[in-house]
Design a protein around this motif. Structure first.
Motif, PDB file in Angstrom:
ATOM      1  N   ALA A 141       0.447  -7.050  12.518  1.00 21.34           N
ATOM      2  CA  ALA A 141       0.497  -5.684  13.048  1.00 21.34           C
ATOM      3  C   ALA A 141       1.875  -5.362  13.612  1.00 21.34           C
ATOM      4  CB  ALA A 141      -0.578  -5.508  14.118  1.00 21.34           C
ATOM      5  N   LEU A 142       2.438  -6.299  14.368  1.00 17.76           N
ATOM      6  CA  LEU A 142       3.756  -6.078  14.953  1.00 17.76           C
ATOM      7  C   LEU A 142       4.812  -5.923  13.860  1.00 17.76           C
ATOM      8  CD1 LEU A 142       5.580  -5.921  17.431  1.00 17.76           C
ATOM      9  CD2 LEU A 142       5.719  -8.429  17.387  1.00 17.76           C
ATOM     10  N   ALA A 143       4.768  -6.799  12.853  1.00 11.78           N
ATOM     11  CA  ALA A 143       5.745  -6.724  11.771  1.00 11.78           C
ATOM     12  C   ALA A 143       5.577  -5.439  10.960  1.00 11.78           C
ATOM     13  CB  ALA A 143       5.604  -7.944  10.862  1.00 11.78           C
ATOM     14  N   LEU A 144       4.337  -5.034  10.703  1.00 12.98           N
ATOM     15  CA  LEU A 144       4.098  -3.814   9.936  1.00 12.98           C
ATOM     16  C   LEU A 144       4.542  -2.574  10.694  1.00 12.98           C
ATOM     17  CD1 LEU A 144       0.603  -4.622   8.389  1.00 12.98           C
ATOM     18  CD2 LEU A 144       2.726  -4.283   7.111  1.00 12.98           C
ATOM     19  N   ARG A 145       4.387  -2.597  12.001  1.00 10.17           N
ATOM     20  CA  ARG A 145       4.840  -1.446  12.791  1.00 10.17           C
ATOM     21  C   ARG A 145       6.353  -1.312  12.736  1.00 10.17           C
ATOM     22  NH1 ARG A 145       2.040  -1.678  18.584  1.00 10.17           N
ATOM     23  NH2 ARG A 145       3.269   0.236  18.818  1.00 10.17           N
ATOM     24  N   LEU A 146       7.056  -2.445  12.581  1.00 18.38           N
ATOM     25  CA  LEU A 146       8.515  -2.417  12.530  1.00 18.38           C
ATOM     26  C   LEU A 146       9.042  -2.136  11.124  1.00 18.38           C
ATOM     27  CD1 LEU A 146       9.319  -5.479  14.816  1.00 18.38           C
ATOM     28  CD2 LEU A 146       9.545  -3.047  15.415  1.00 18.38           C
ATOM     29  N   ALA A 147       8.388  -2.733  10.102  1.00 23.11           N
ATOM     30  CA  ALA A 147       8.930  -2.656   8.750  1.00 23.11           C
ATOM     31  C   ALA A 147       8.002  -1.984   7.751  1.00 23.11           C
ATOM     32  CB  ALA A 147       9.272  -4.071   8.247  1.00 23.11           C
ATOM     33  N   GLY A 148       6.810  -1.566   8.198  1.00 19.42           N
ATOM     34  CA  GLY A 148       5.863  -0.956   7.284  1.00 19.42           C
ATOM     35  C   GLY A 148       5.910   0.559   7.309  1.00 19.42           C
ATOM     36  N   ARG A 149       4.814   1.151   6.851  1.00 19.04           N
ATOM     37  CA  ARG A 149       4.723   2.598   6.798  1.00 19.04           C
ATOM     38  C   ARG A 149       3.294   3.016   7.134  1.00 19.04           C
ATOM     39  NH1 ARG A 149       4.879   0.395   1.800  1.00 19.04           N
ATOM     40  NH2 ARG A 149       3.120   0.852   0.391  1.00 19.04           N
ATOM     41  N   PRO A 150       3.090   4.233   7.624  1.00 22.53           N
ATOM     42  CA  PRO A 150       1.734   4.700   7.940  1.00 22.53           C
ATOM     43  C   PRO A 150       0.873   4.760   6.676  1.00 22.53           C
ATOM     44  CG  PRO A 150       3.385   6.103   8.965  1.00 22.53           C
ATOM     45  CD  PRO A 150       4.114   5.216   8.000  1.00 22.53           C
ATOM     46  N   ASP A 151      -0.383   4.466   6.856  1.00 21.97           N
ATOM     47  CA  ASP A 151      -1.323   4.487   5.727  1.00 21.97           C
ATOM     48  C   ASP A 151      -2.723   4.682   6.290  1.00 21.97           C
ATOM     49  OD1 ASP A 151      -2.416   4.172   3.122  1.00 21.97           O
ATOM     50  OD2 ASP A 151      -0.798   2.755   2.628  1.00 21.97           O
ATOM     51  N   ASP A 152      -3.743   4.500   5.448  1.00 22.00           N
ATOM     52  CA  ASP A 152      -5.118   4.586   5.938  1.00 22.00           C
ATOM     53  C   ASP A 152      -6.007   3.682   5.100  1.00 22.00           C
ATOM     54  OD1 ASP A 152      -7.102   6.376   4.044  1.00 22.00           O
ATOM     55  OD2 ASP A 152      -4.970   6.876   3.746  1.00 22.00           O
ATOM     56  N   ILE A 153      -7.114   3.278   5.699  1.00 23.33           N
ATOM     57  CA  ILE A 153      -8.159   2.520   5.010  1.00 23.33           C
ATOM     58  C   ILE A 153      -9.454   3.296   5.160  1.00 23.33           C
ATOM     59  CG2 ILE A 153      -9.493   0.381   4.930  1.00 23.33           C
ATOM     60  CD1 ILE A 153      -7.086  -1.108   5.978  1.00 23.33           C
ATOM     61  N   GLU A 154      -9.838   3.978   4.088  1.00 29.22           N
ATOM     62  CA  GLU A 154     -11.064   4.775   4.093  1.00 29.22           C
ATOM     63  C   GLU A 154     -11.122   5.715   5.285  1.00 29.22           C
ATOM     64  OE1 GLU A 154     -14.303   2.039   3.810  1.00 29.22           O
ATOM     65  OE2 GLU A 154     -13.704   1.310   1.833  1.00 29.22           O
ATOM     66  N   GLY A 155      -9.984   6.378   5.527  1.00 29.20           N
ATOM     67  CA  GLY A 155      -9.920   7.361   6.594  1.00 29.20           C
ATOM     68  C   GLY A 155      -9.498   6.827   7.940  1.00 29.20           C
ATOM     69  N   ARG A 156      -9.445   5.495   8.098  1.00 27.47           N
ATOM     70  CA  ARG A 156      -9.011   4.909   9.365  1.00 27.47           C
ATOM     71  C   ARG A 156      -7.490   4.782   9.387  1.00 27.47           C
ATOM     72  NH1 ARG A 156     -11.585  -0.517  11.138  1.00 27.47           N
ATOM     73  NH2 ARG A 156     -10.650   0.174  13.109  1.00 27.47           N
ATOM     74  N   THR A 157      -6.904   5.003  10.540  1.00 27.99           N
ATOM     75  CA  THR A 157      -5.454   4.852  10.685  1.00 27.99           C
ATOM     76  C   THR A 157      -5.057   3.409  10.417  1.00 27.99           C
ATOM     77  OG1 THR A 157      -5.351   6.622  12.307  1.00 27.99           O
ATOM     78  CG2 THR A 157      -3.514   5.083  12.261  1.00 27.99           C
ATOM     79  N   ALA A 158      -4.040   3.254   9.568  1.00 28.72           N
ATOM     80  CA  ALA A 158      -3.592   1.910   9.187  1.00 28.72           C
ATOM     81  C   ALA A 158      -2.088   1.935   8.938  1.00 28.72           C
ATOM     82  CB  ALA A 158      -4.324   1.442   7.943  1.00 28.72           C
ATOM     83  N   VAL A 159      -1.532   0.751   8.785  1.00 23.34           N
ATOM     84  CA  VAL A 159      -0.148   0.604   8.344  1.00 23.34           C
ATOM     85  C   VAL A 159      -0.147  -0.336   7.144  1.00 23.34           C
ATOM     86  CG1 VAL A 159       0.992   1.079  10.544  1.00 23.34           C
ATOM     87  CG2 VAL A 159       0.201  -1.235  10.042  1.00 23.34           C
TER      88      VAL A 159
END
Length: 364
Positions: A321-339
């Protein structure tokens, strides 16, 4: 004057005590039933003889390769429509595996329709004990058990084309008297399903489509409390498998790599509590028996907003989660907030961008 003789004569009697001949069609039907029953009994008998001969030949071939299968008692039955094979106290000794592997169970049953001996349905009764290494001083021992284990195999032409396995109430526990305390983990699941079939590729290719799902999977390392249950689902393909597969893991890995082997992750889904993970990509084995390649992952759950609050997946989710928040992008999983982001596996490490986030264990 004399009285007239009114007594009935024998010819006047209505019943003579003799039965007439049965109609011809009744006789023909009875003969046909007898003939069909006799013919089917012969078919069943030769079917069971063929099944027994196939089993005996296969056992002899496996024994010549250093793989011994034994029964306390073996029987064949199932008349009139099935061929059933029962084996009490089955055991297997695979001497050509490294390490040497032995296993024993309480019972084994297999059944096939007499007209289709290439589709076999089987059950194995637990508990099952699996040992590896020297017989007198094994390197490890695992005791497994379940409520029900059922499987099926389809082998047209003598080669397995499809296999399915379903287990309910599964438990696997290392024997601390063999491996010592702190050397393993107890694994339980309410359900495990494994399905594999030969992929629709070139006839000489050995690709296998595989699907695995578990419900309420719990891994409890020795000396620790149980983790939260995980529901896991995997759909993918094992590409370019060596055939016949070497029993030695190192030889298998070398042959698989030489063939250009791969693991295609079509869909990986894991849920633990409120944390959800999704992944897809392609991996290949490296020379040290570790996966390498790239996989796109998505992560949703409380570890995104408060890293470490859930500590899902053995503490890996907060790091991801920490790495994705730094190097990832916003996304969703079946409508749930995700990265989401792409992770690279190389040199025995997992990288998200330039950041290593985990060490990779050896698969072989």
């Amino acid at each position: 004057m004399t009285e007239p003789d009114s007594a009935p004569t024998p010819s006047d009697s209505t019943g003579s005590g003799k039965l007439g001949r049965p109609p011809r069609f009744v006789v023909l039907v009875a003969l046909a039933v007898v003939a069909v029953a006799a013919g089917w009994s012969a078919v069943w008998y030769f079917g069971t003889q063929k099944a027994d001969a196939m089993i005996t030949a296969w056992l002899a071939d496996e024994a010549a390769r250093g793989r011994t299968y034994a029964c306390g008692e073996r029987s064949v039955g199932g008349y009139p429509f099935r061929v059933e094979v029962r084996c009490t106290e089955p055991s297997v000794d695979i001497a050509d595996a490294k390490p040497h592997v032995r296993a024993s169970a309480s019972g084994f049953r297999a059944v096939a329709q007499v007209w289709n001996l290439t589709h076999v349905i089987y059950e194995i009764d637990g508990p099952v004990r699996i040992e590896g290494g020297n017989k007198r001083r094994p390197a490890f021992a695992v005791d497994t058990d379940w409520d029900l284990l059922q499987g099926s195999l389809r082998a047209p032409g003598g080669q397995i084309a499809r296999g399915d396995l379903a287990i309910t109430g599964f438990t696997a526990m290392p024997d601390p008297a063999v491996g010592g305390p702190g050397g393993g983990a107890t694994v339980t699941a309410s359900r495990v399903g494994i399905h594999g079939r030969k992929a629709d590729t070139a006839p000489d290719a050995h690709d296998v489509d595989i699907a695995v799902d578990t419900i309420d999977l719990v891994v409890t390392p020795d000396g620790m409390g149980p983790s939260d249950a995980v529901d896991l689902s995997f759909v993918g393909r094992l590409g370019a498998l060596p055939y016949p597969p070497p029993r030695d893991p190192e030889a298998f890995l070398a042959a698989w790599r030489a063939n250009g082997g791969s693991v295609e992750v079509g869909k990986l889904s894991a849920t633990q509590g409120e944390t959800e993970l999704r992944a897809e990509g392609t991996l290949t084995p490296d020379g040290a028996g570790r996966p390498e390649g790239s996989v796109t992952i998505k992560l949703a759950g409380p570890d995104l907003t408060t890293p470490g609050s859930a500590g899902a997946f053995g503490g890996l989710a907060p790091v991801m989660a920490l790495a994705l928040r730094l190097a990832g992008r916003p996304d969703d999983i079946e409508g749930r907030t995700a990265v989401s982001g792409t992770i690279e596996m190389r040199d025995g490490k997992v990288f998200l961008g330039p950041m290593p986030i985990a060490e990779l264990p050896k698969i072989f």
